[in-house]
Motif scaffolding. Structure first.
Motif, mmCIF file in Angstrom:
data_model
loop_
_atom_site.group_PDB
_atom_site.id
_atom_site.type_symbol
_atom_site.label_atom_id
_atom_site.label_comp_id
_atom_site.label_asym_id
_atom_site.label_seq_id
_atom_site.Cartn_x
_atom_site.Cartn_y
_atom_site.Cartn_z
ATOM 1 N N ALA A 40 26.478 27.129 -19.803
ATOM 2 C CA ALA A 40 26.671 25.687 -19.842
ATOM 3 C C ALA A 40 25.334 25.015 -20.127
ATOM 4 O O ALA A 40 24.270 25.598 -19.869
ATOM 5 N N PRO A 41 25.344 23.781 -20.646
ATOM 6 C CA PRO A 41 24.087 23.084 -20.948
ATOM 7 C C PRO A 41 23.189 22.991 -19.724
ATOM 8 O O PRO A 41 23.631 22.585 -18.642
ATOM 9 N N GLY A 42 21.944 23.401 -19.883
ATOM 10 C CA GLY A 42 20.980 23.301 -18.805
ATOM 11 C C GLY A 42 21.121 24.355 -17.722
ATOM 12 O O GLY A 42 20.429 24.288 -16.697
ATOM 13 N N LYS A 43 21.996 25.326 -17.930
ATOM 14 C CA LYS A 43 22.218 26.358 -16.915
ATOM 15 C C LYS A 43 21.945 27.747 -17.491
ATOM 16 O O LYS A 43 21.919 27.947 -18.701
ATOM 17 N N GLU A 44 21.754 28.689 -16.567
ATOM 18 C CA GLU A 44 21.554 30.071 -16.965
ATOM 19 C C GLU A 44 22.874 30.658 -17.479
ATOM 20 O O GLU A 44 23.966 30.244 -17.061
ATOM 21 N N ARG A 45 22.746 31.657 -18.343
ATOM 22 C CA ARG A 45 23.935 32.376 -18.771
ATOM 23 C C ARG A 45 24.497 33.152 -17.583
ATOM 24 O O ARG A 45 23.734 33.757 -16.810
ATOM 25 N N GLU A 46 25.812 33.144 -17.439
ATOM 26 C CA GLU A 46 26.420 33.834 -16.304
ATOM 27 C C GLU A 46 27.541 34.758 -16.751
ATOM 28 O O GLU A 46 28.229 34.515 -17.751
ATOM 29 N N PHE A 47 27.702 35.817 -15.990
ATOM 30 C CA PHE A 47 28.762 36.791 -16.224
ATOM 31 C C PHE A 47 30.117 36.173 -15.897
ATOM 32 O O PHE A 47 30.254 35.456 -14.897
#
Length: 119
Positions: A40-47
């Motif tokens: 998501a914008p401004g967030k870390e990539r997540e599983f």
């Protein structure tokens, strides 16, 4: 090399559903694991979820458990992510990834597909 192409993203209202597809081609390898991630914008990539190609063992993040389902079609070399009861916080770019099951890193990634959930 393994090529991954995602499709199926789009704009949907909260509570709606989408199904993402990831078509794999090129030098495929077995056994291996396929996964979906999101950012998501401004967030870390997540599983989000993963599935093994041979035995269909699956894993799903707690944030989507009970709403998202990962599956695969061996004949079509395609992995799916069925997303139900979508929430605005599911808005992100969704990426498909692949790795040999003997490794921990995902060396192969798709270009991503945008999912936007409106409230």
């Amino acid at each position: 090399q393994v090529q991954l192409v995602e499709s199926g993203g789009g704009l949907v209202q909260a509570g709606g559903s989408l199904r993402l597809s990831c078509a794999a081609s090129g030098r495929t390898f077995s056994p291996y694991k396929m996964a979906w991630f999101r950012q998501a914008p401004g967030k870390e990539r997540e599983f989000v979820a993963s599935i093994t190609w041979a035995r269909s063992n699956t894993a799903t993040a707690d944030s989507v458990k009970g709403r998202f389902t990962i599956s695969r079609d061996n004949a079509e070399n395609t992995v799916y992510l069925q997303m139900n009861s979508l929430k605005p916080e599911d808005t992100a770019v969704y990426y498909c990834a692949a790795r040999p099951i003997s490794t921990n890193d995902y060396p192969f990634w798709g270009q991503g597909t945008q999912v936007t959930v409106s409230s």
